[in-house]
Design a protein around this motif. Structure first.
Motif, short mmCIF file in Angstrom:
data_model
loop_
_atom_site.label_atom_id
_atom_site.label_comp_id
_atom_site.label_asym_id
_atom_site.label_seq_id
_atom_site.Cartn_x
_atom_site.Cartn_y
_atom_site.Cartn_z
N MET A 24 0.79 -1.14 0.04
CA MET A 24 0.03 0.24 0.00
C MET A 24 1.03 1.30 0.09
O MET A 24 1.70 1.31 0.84
CB MET A 24 -0.96 0.04 1.17
CG MET A 24 -2.20 -1.01 1.05
SD MET A 24 -3.05 -0.93 2.68
CE MET A 24 -2.40 -2.07 3.74
N ALA A 25 0.59 2.08 -0.87
CA ALA A 25 1.50 3.51 -0.92
C ALA A 25 0.53 4.49 -0.66
O ALA A 25 -0.62 4.55 -1.11
CB ALA A 25 1.95 3.48 -2.36
N TYR A 26 1.15 5.47 0.19
CA TYR A 26 0.17 6.50 0.72
C TYR A 26 1.23 7.87 0.33
O TYR A 26 2.75 7.69 0.22
CB TYR A 26 0.02 6.44 2.10
CG TYR A 26 -0.90 5.42 2.29
CD1 TYR A 26 -2.22 5.59 2.28
CD2 TYR A 26 -0.43 4.15 2.58
CE1 TYR A 26 -3.03 4.34 2.61
CE2 TYR A 26 -1.29 3.07 3.11
CZ TYR A 26 -2.67 3.37 2.86
OH TYR A 26 -3.61 2.30 3.19
N GLU A 27 0.72 8.96 0.43
CA GLU A 27 1.46 10.30 0.29
C GLU A 27 0.94 11.26 1.20
O GLU A 27 -0.16 11.24 1.33
CB GLU A 27 1.44 10.84 -0.92
CG GLU A 27 1.98 10.09 -2.23
CD GLU A 27 1.92 10.67 -3.44
OE1 GLU A 27 2.69 10.39 -4.45
OE2 GLU A 27 1.12 11.60 -3.71
N LEU A 28 1.90 12.18 1.80
CA LEU A 28 1.49 13.38 2.39
C LEU A 28 2.34 14.54 2.28
O LEU A 28 3.67 14.29 1.76
CB LEU A 28 1.56 12.97 3.94
CG LEU A 28 2.90 12.76 4.56
CD1 LEU A 28 3.82 13.99 4.92
CD2 LEU A 28 2.83 11.99 6.06
N SER A 29 1.92 15.41 2.30
CA SER A 29 2.88 16.89 1.86
C SER A 29 2.85 17.82 3.42
O SER A 29 1.77 17.68 4.04
CB SER A 29 2.05 17.58 0.84
OG SER A 29 2.28 16.68 -0.04
N GLY A 30 3.95 18.24 3.52
CA GLY A 30 4.04 19.19 4.65
C GLY A 30 5.42 19.80 4.61
O GLY A 30 6.13 19.72 3.81
N LYS A 31 5.83 20.32 6.16
CA LYS A 31 6.97 20.99 5.95
C LYS A 31 8.06 20.15 6.95
O LYS A 31 7.30 19.73 8.12
CB LYS A 31 6.77 22.26 6.92
CG LYS A 31 8.11 23.34 6.84
CD LYS A 31 7.56 24.67 7.49
CE LYS A 31 7.00 25.61 6.40
NZ LYS A 31 7.53 26.06 5.45
N ILE A 32 8.98 19.84 6.77
CA ILE A 32 9.99 19.26 7.60
C ILE A 32 10.20 20.04 8.98
O ILE A 32 10.75 21.11 8.93
CB ILE A 32 11.41 18.77 7.03
CG1 ILE A 32 11.35 18.29 5.59
CG2 ILE A 32 12.52 18.25 7.80
CD1 ILE A 32 12.16 17.75 4.74
N LYS A 33 9.97 19.30 9.98
CA LYS A 33 10.34 19.83 11.39
C LYS A 33 11.72 19.49 11.95
O LYS A 33 12.34 20.19 12.47
CB LYS A 33 9.12 19.66 12.41
CG LYS A 33 9.29 20.06 13.70
CD LYS A 33 8.25 19.82 14.60
CE LYS A 33 8.47 20.31 16.04
NZ LYS A 33 7.49 20.02 16.78
N LEU A 34 12.02 18.22 11.83
CA LEU A 34 13.11 17.68 12.22
C LEU A 34 13.51 16.29 11.65
O LEU A 34 12.73 15.54 10.84
CB LEU A 34 12.79 16.93 13.58
CG LEU A 34 13.73 16.31 14.58
CD1 LEU A 34 14.82 17.08 14.97
CD2 LEU A 34 12.87 15.44 15.69
N ILE A 35 14.95 16.23 11.36
CA ILE A 35 15.65 14.95 10.80
C ILE A 35 16.47 14.42 11.89
O ILE A 35 17.57 15.07 12.21
CB ILE A 35 16.29 15.37 9.52
CG1 ILE A 35 15.17 15.96 8.70
CG2 ILE A 35 16.81 13.96 8.89
CD1 ILE A 35 15.97 16.60 7.11
N GLN A 36 16.32 13.28 12.17
CA GLN A 36 17.09 12.59 13.36
C GLN A 36 18.27 12.01 12.50
O GLN A 36 18.54 11.96 11.14
CB GLN A 36 16.47 11.37 13.96
CG GLN A 36 15.15 11.71 14.41
CD GLN A 36 15.41 12.41 16.06
OE1 GLN A 36 16.47 12.35 16.28
NE2 GLN A 36 14.39 12.98 16.55
N GLU A 37 19.28 11.83 13.54
CA GLU A 37 20.56 10.93 12.71
C GLU A 37 20.31 9.59 12.52
O GLU A 37 19.47 9.26 13.30
CB GLU A 37 21.79 11.24 13.80
CG GLU A 37 22.22 12.66 14.01
CD GLU A 37 22.95 13.35 12.55
OE1 GLU A 37 23.56 12.63 12.08
OE2 GLU A 37 22.60 14.58 12.40
N PRO A 38 20.91 9.08 11.44
CA PRO A 38 20.85 7.69 11.47
C PRO A 38 21.23 6.90 12.47
O PRO A 38 22.24 7.13 13.37
CB PRO A 38 21.77 7.48 10.42
CG PRO A 38 22.23 8.54 9.70
CD PRO A 38 21.87 9.57 10.53
#
Length: 115
Positions: free
Chosen positions: A1-15
């Motif tokens: 199942m594929a879904y999509e969402l659009s918005g503004k990035i708030k946070l990107i964690q480290e790997p």
């Protein structure tokens, strides 16, 4: 199942890389949903972790993802697993990363939690 969402990035964690060799990275996207914006956590695993390398908080994006669910010791967990990110530019798309979904990982044992 594929879904999509659009918005503004708030946070990107480290790997994060686990002893089993499994790697994941999480990103939070704020989606406007009426009166109360929603902060949606998405995870990117294995080779899809690199899709977040050139992104920054504040960018508008469209994320394609799958919903994954599993049971672990009588508890149930859901994850939103991203596989494509498009950077949006006011009127449209200005760039994209990723274009194919990986098969669902199947190398997790009962004691391995990939999250």
């Amino acid at each position: 199942m594929a879904y999509e969402l659009s918005g503004k990035i708030k946070l990107i964690q480290e790997p994060k890389t686990f002893d089993s060799g499994f790697t994941k990275r999480e990103m939070v996207v704020v989606v406007e949903d009426g009166k109360y914006p929603q902060e949606i956590n998405l995870e990117f695993v294995q080779d899809k972790v690199a899709l977040l390398d050139d992104l920054k908080p504040g960018q508008d994006v469209k994320v394609s993802f799958d919903i994954r669910g599993r049971e672990y010791k009588g508890r149930y967990f859901n994850n939103l697993q991203g596989w494509r990110v498009e950077v949006l530019n006011g009127d449209g798309v200005s760039g994209s990363s990723g274009d194919a979904r990986d098969p669902e990982p199947s190398d997790f044992g009962d004691d391995d939690i990939p999250f």
